[in-house]
Scaffold this motif. Sequence first.
Motif: not given
Length: 170
Positions: A105-113, A127-135
Motif C-alpha cells: 500500500x505504501x509503495x503504491x500510494x507514495x509512487x502515485x504521489x 494498471x501496473x500496480x493492479x496487475x501486481x496486486x492480481x499476481x
Amino acid sequence: MEQQIRESIEDEVRLIVTKLIKDLKKTGNHLNGTAIDYWNVSFSESIKEQVKKRDGYACRICKKDTDLHVHHRIKRKNGGDHSMENLITLCGSCHRAVETGDLAHAIRKCTRNAFMHYHIPVAKLEEKLNKAEERAQTRADLKEIFRLIAEDEKEDALVLLDRLIERYEG
C-alpha cells in the motif's frame, strides 16, 4: 526516456519506503530491558524545523513540498527518540501510507504521489500496480488451495480453484 524516468522514480520510492517500513519494526533506546516511550517527551518545533531544512523542505519520498510532517523512523513508543538520525520529512499522504506498515500500500500510494509531483500520468502506474496486486492475490489463493488439499479439504480447494479460473477467464 519517459519509461526510464518512471522506473527510476519507482525504484527510488520502493527503496525508501521499504527501509522506512522496516525501521518501524525496530526498537530504539531501552532502560532495564524496556523500550523508552518517547510519546510523552517534548518534541520541539525547532527540531522539526531542522529536519525539514536538512531535507530541503520536501518529502523525502515523493518530493512534494506542502503538508510536511516529521516522521520518526523508529516509533516513539518503541524507543525511537527525537534525534536527527531518527527523523525524516514526509508529506502527509506519504506519512499516512508509511504508518500503515503495509509495504504494498505504501509503495503504491507514495509512487502515485511522486508521479503526480513530477506531472507524470498515473494511469499506466495504476494498471501496473493492479496487475501486481492480481499476481499477489493469485499467489495467496494458490497457497490456500495447496493448504486445503493438504488438509484433505478438496471441495473447498475446488471452489477456490474455480473462482481463480473465473477471474482469469473473465
